[in-house]
Design an enzyme around this catalytic site. Structure first.
Site, PDB file in Angstrom:
ATOM      1  NE  ARG A 257      -7.166   4.215   5.699  1.00 23.32           N
ATOM      2  CZ  ARG A 257      -6.265   4.748   6.492  1.00 23.32           C
ATOM      3  NH1 ARG A 257      -6.542   4.966   7.751  1.00 23.32           N
ATOM      4  NH2 ARG A 257      -5.079   5.096   6.033  1.00 23.32           N
TER       5      ARG A 257
ATOM      6  NE  ARG B  23       0.632   9.922  10.402  1.00 25.61           N
ATOM      7  CZ  ARG B  23       0.153   9.012   9.573  1.00 25.61           C
ATOM      8  NH1 ARG B  23      -1.049   8.518   9.761  1.00 25.61           N
ATOM      9  NH2 ARG B  23       0.857   8.587   8.556  1.00 25.61           N
TER      10      ARG B  23
ATOM     11  CG  ASP C  18       3.264   1.194   9.574  1.00 23.64           C
ATOM     12  OD1 ASP C  18       2.821   2.023  10.383  1.00 23.64           O
ATOM     13  OD2 ASP C  18       3.539   1.481   8.389  1.00 23.64           O
TER      14      ASP C  18
ATOM     15  CE  LYS D 236      -1.646   1.548   4.141  1.00 18.95           C
ATOM     16  NZ  LYS D 236      -1.337   2.944   4.455  1.00 18.95           N
ATOM     17  CG  ASN D 237       2.298   2.745   3.523  1.00 25.50           C
ATOM     18  OD1 ASN D 237       1.148   3.094   3.251  1.00 25.50           O
ATOM     19  ND2 ASN D 237       2.690   2.511   4.764  1.00 25.50           N
TER      20      ASN D 237
ATOM     21  NE  ARG E 265      -1.793  12.107   8.822  1.00 28.60           N
ATOM     22  CZ  ARG E 265      -1.900  13.345   9.258  1.00 28.60           C
ATOM     23  NH1 ARG E 265      -3.040  13.775   9.728  1.00 28.60           N
ATOM     24  NH2 ARG E 265      -0.866  14.148   9.243  1.00 28.60           N
TER      25      ARG E 265
ATOM     26  CB  CYS F 170      -4.753  10.768  12.107  1.00 27.44           C
ATOM     27  SG  CYS F 170      -3.327   9.731  12.238  1.00 27.44           S
TER      28      CYS F 170
HETATM   29  N1  EPU Z   1       6.945  14.239  11.133  1.00 27.42           N
HETATM   30  C1  EPU Z   1       7.052  15.566  11.473  1.00 27.42           C
HETATM   31  N2  EPU Z   1       6.909  16.501  10.473  1.00 27.42           N
HETATM   32  C2  EPU Z   1       6.686  16.169   9.182  1.00 27.42           C
HETATM   33  C3  EPU Z   1       6.574  14.802   8.844  1.00 27.42           C
HETATM   34  C4  EPU Z   1       6.719  13.868   9.855  1.00 27.42           C
HETATM   35  O1  EPU Z   1       7.256  15.911  12.634  1.00 27.42           O
HETATM   36  O2  EPU Z   1       6.583  17.067   8.338  1.00 27.42           O
HETATM   37  C5  EPU Z   1       7.085  13.215  12.177  1.00 27.42           C
HETATM   38  C6  EPU Z   1       5.791  12.428  12.392  1.00 27.42           C
HETATM   39  O3  EPU Z   1       4.890  13.094  13.257  1.00 27.42           O
HETATM   40  C7  EPU Z   1       6.321  11.127  12.962  1.00 27.42           C
HETATM   41  C8  EPU Z   1       7.653  10.959  12.234  1.00 27.42           C
HETATM   42  O4  EPU Z   1       7.997  12.234  11.735  1.00 27.42           O
HETATM   43  O5  EPU Z   1       6.550  11.254  14.327  1.00 27.42           O
HETATM   44  C9  EPU Z   1       7.634   9.961  11.081  1.00 27.42           C
HETATM   45  O6  EPU Z   1       6.519  10.186  10.250  1.00 27.42           O
HETATM   46  P1  EPU Z   1       6.547   9.954   8.671  1.00 27.42           P
HETATM   47  O7  EPU Z   1       6.448  11.293   8.003  1.00 27.42           O
HETATM   48  O8  EPU Z   1       7.677   9.069   8.306  1.00 27.42           O
HETATM   49  O9  EPU Z   1       5.169   9.187   8.449  1.00 27.42           O
HETATM   50  P2  EPU Z   1       4.284   9.285   7.155  1.00 27.42           P
HETATM   51  O10 EPU Z   1       5.123   9.513   5.981  1.00 27.42           O
HETATM   52  O11 EPU Z   1       3.137  10.189   7.416  1.00 27.42           O
HETATM   53  C10 EPU Z   1       4.418   6.741   6.526  1.00 27.42           C
HETATM   54  C11 EPU Z   1       3.435   5.621   6.321  1.00 27.42           C
HETATM   55  C12 EPU Z   1       2.859   5.223   7.669  1.00 27.42           C
HETATM   56  C13 EPU Z   1       4.013   4.781   8.578  1.00 27.42           C
HETATM   57  C14 EPU Z   1       5.045   5.921   8.703  1.00 27.42           C
HETATM   58  C15 EPU Z   1       6.275   5.528   9.495  1.00 27.42           C
HETATM   59  C16 EPU Z   1       2.635   6.071   4.074  1.00 27.42           C
HETATM   60  C17 EPU Z   1       1.526   6.467   3.178  1.00 27.42           C
HETATM   61  N3  EPU Z   1       2.399   6.071   5.403  1.00 27.42           N
HETATM   62  O12 EPU Z   1       3.676   7.799   7.094  1.00 27.42           O
HETATM   63  O13 EPU Z   1       1.994   4.121   7.435  1.00 27.42           O
HETATM   64  O14 EPU Z   1       3.529   4.475   9.861  1.00 27.42           O
HETATM   65  O15 EPU Z   1       5.471   6.314   7.384  1.00 27.42           O
HETATM   66  O16 EPU Z   1       6.891   4.426   8.940  1.00 27.42           O
HETATM   67  O17 EPU Z   1       3.716   5.728   3.599  1.00 27.42           O
HETATM   68  C18 EPU Z   1       0.238   2.634   7.889  1.00 27.42           C
HETATM   69  O18 EPU Z   1       0.462   2.095   6.793  1.00 27.42           O
HETATM   70  O19 EPU Z   1      -0.528   2.124   8.753  1.00 27.42           O
HETATM   71  C19 EPU Z   1       0.891   3.902   8.226  1.00 27.42           C
HETATM   72  C20 EPU Z   1       0.465   4.702   9.189  1.00 27.42           C
END
Ligand code: EPU
Length: 417
Positions: free
Chosen positions: A397, A122, A305, A22-23, A93, A117
């Site tokens: 999802r 996030r 995850d 998915k990701n 998101r 969320c």
């Molecule tokens: N963060 C910030 N600022 C930002 C972006 C991130 O502070 O601008 C922080 C977040 O709050 C968090 C950390 O950085 O504490 C890591 O977040 P990341 O940005 O890596 O998460 P994401 O890109 O929003 C993706 C996956 C998530 C997975 C996370 C961590 C996708 C679409 N989603 O989210 O997947 O948990 O990386 O590996 O790729 C899931 O599939 O269930 C899921 C939540």
């Protein structure tokens, strides 16, 4: 609303074919907007978030066809809108992945700012900071981010915290920018490599994906491509735990064992047999396992995850374990539900202290997010008696036909409409 009914106690045995990630599929769909040529993406899992992303692309004039199962043909030659509304961002998101592609393609984008969320605040401040460093003008109005730029200019983009979708947005911004971009403290997740491969096959110049620094030399245009999505390492991990928790034996096929190394190491420490065989993983549980501590961190660390699913396994392990969640600040929502099944868990700050109990007992359960739902299904498979899991839309999802896959290997599971 659908519910899932599980009667626990069956040992799972058999083979499961792993779906596409998915990701990795969601950023690939976003990247298809970087060209007006046709893009064909294979091994796309058929699940809720992919349907939401297809709908989102449809609303901005992109044609997404799904003529063969798991293959999407995307034609964005008639893209006619640069707005991503709140109604869609709030359901998924990952819609924030359209920020860079729409900015690059249209010169301006209006993206609803995602709110907090179920698993944490996030924010997307790092995506915004990165785009600003490349010359984008960004303002916030009525809950929307409005970003504009003529042509972005390559720069050094440093991430204070490693961010998966943040790195992906900056990669998509940099491939068509003027000059070189260096993304430092870049995310190293396998999904980043999958996106880099797709962009390269469109003509982008990218080096260093999978390391801390990704260097991208901007080009003037990208062309269409055919791209295959990598196997889902979190689906793989979820079924590895399913074998362990039921004392069963599962052969997981069409996956990449190296992408699940942190989990494999922990399962072995716990006493579960894991054999890596080419693109398959054989997992054999013996119904008894020891407690081991886990601490989540970005790849190649233990994935956040998989934290909830692994905790389900620890609830019946021999001894006590500490589960530390370092990535998201509110990812213990499954604990209250597991406690209703008789689990002994105490949460203090970012750690959960799990003391193994002899047996869990089935109960009516409520899912709060995607991975929490999966953990409750796993706990229910091992529990004594019947459990019903409601709010199944969370599960739908992110997992492709999960109850069908589990049913085929011997789970007593059914969907109640
Ligand atoms: N963060 C910030 N600022 C930002 C972006 C991130 O502070 O601008 C922080 C977040 O709050 C968090 C950390 O950085 O504490 C890591 O977040 P990341 O940005 O890596 O998460 P994401 O890109 O929003 C993706 C996956 C998530 C997975 C996370 C961590 C996708 C679409 N989603 O989210 O997947 O948990 O990386 O590996 O790729 C899931 O599939 O269930 C899921 C939540």
């Amino acid at each position: 609303m659908d519910k899932i009914l599980v009667r626990g106690g069956n040992r799972l045995k058999g083979e499961i074919v792993i779906s596409g990630a998915k990701n990795a599929a969601l950023p690939a769909m976003a990247a298809s907007l970087l060209t007006s040529d046709k893009v064909t993406i294979s091994n796309v899992p058929q699940l809720g978030d992919v349907k939401t992303a297809s709908k989102l692309l449809g609303e901005i004039g992109v044609i997404v066809e799904n003529k063969k199962p798991n293959v999407l043909e995307i034609d964005s030659s008639d893209l006619n809108r640069n707005e991503v509304p709140y109604e869609l961002v709030k359901t998924m998101r990952a819609s924030c992945l359209l920020l860079a592609p729409l900015l690059v393609r249209c010169g301006e984008v209006r993206l609803s700012l995602p709110g907090g969320c179920a698993i944490g605040e996030r924010p997307i401040n790092l995506h915004i900071k990165g785009l600003e460093a490349m010359g984008a003008k960004i303002r916030l109005e009525h809950g929307y981010i409005i970003a504009s730029a003529n042509r972005l200019v390559g720069n050094r983009v440093y991430f204070d915290t490693s961010s998966v979708t943040g790195t992906e947005n900056i990669m998509m911004a940099a491939v068509l920018a003027e000059g070189e971009t260096a993304i430092e403290n870049a995310a190293k997740e396998p999904e980043i490599g999958c996106l880099a491969n797709m962009l390269r096959s469109m003509g982008a110049k990218i080096e260093g994906d999978g390391t801390d620094t990704i260097k991208i030399q901007g080009v003037s245009s990208l062309s269409g491509c055919r791209h295959t999505i990598i196997p889902d390492r979190i689906e793989t991990g979820t079924f590895m735990v399913a074998a362990a928790i039921t004392g069963g034996e599962l052969l997981l096929k069409d996956t990449v064992p190296q992408h699940s190394e942190a989990l494999i190491v922990k399962l072995r420490e716990l006493g579960v047999e894991v054999e890596e065989k080419g693109s398959s993983i054989l997992v054999r549980g013996n119904g008894e396992h020891r407690s081991v501590d886990i601490s989540t961190s970005p790849y190649p660390g233990f994935p956040t995850d998989m934290q909830a699913q692994f905790m389900a396994l620890l609830t019946t392990a021999q001894g006590s374990a500490v589960v530390t969640e370092n990535v998201f600040e509110n990812r213990f929502m499954h604990v209250a539900e597991m406690k209703r099944m008789g689990a002994d868990i105490k949460v203090k700050g970012k750690s959960a202290f799990v003391k193994g109990v002899k047996e869990l007992s089935g109960a009516p359960l409520m899912a709060t997010d995607l991975r929490a739902s999966a953990s409750l299904i796993l706990a229910a498979l091992a529990a004594n008696g019947e459990s019903t899991i409601s709010r199944v839309y969370h599960l739908d999802r992110g997992y492709e036909r999960i109850e069908e896959k589990l049913l085929r290997v011997g789970a007593n599971i059914e969907r109640l409409k």
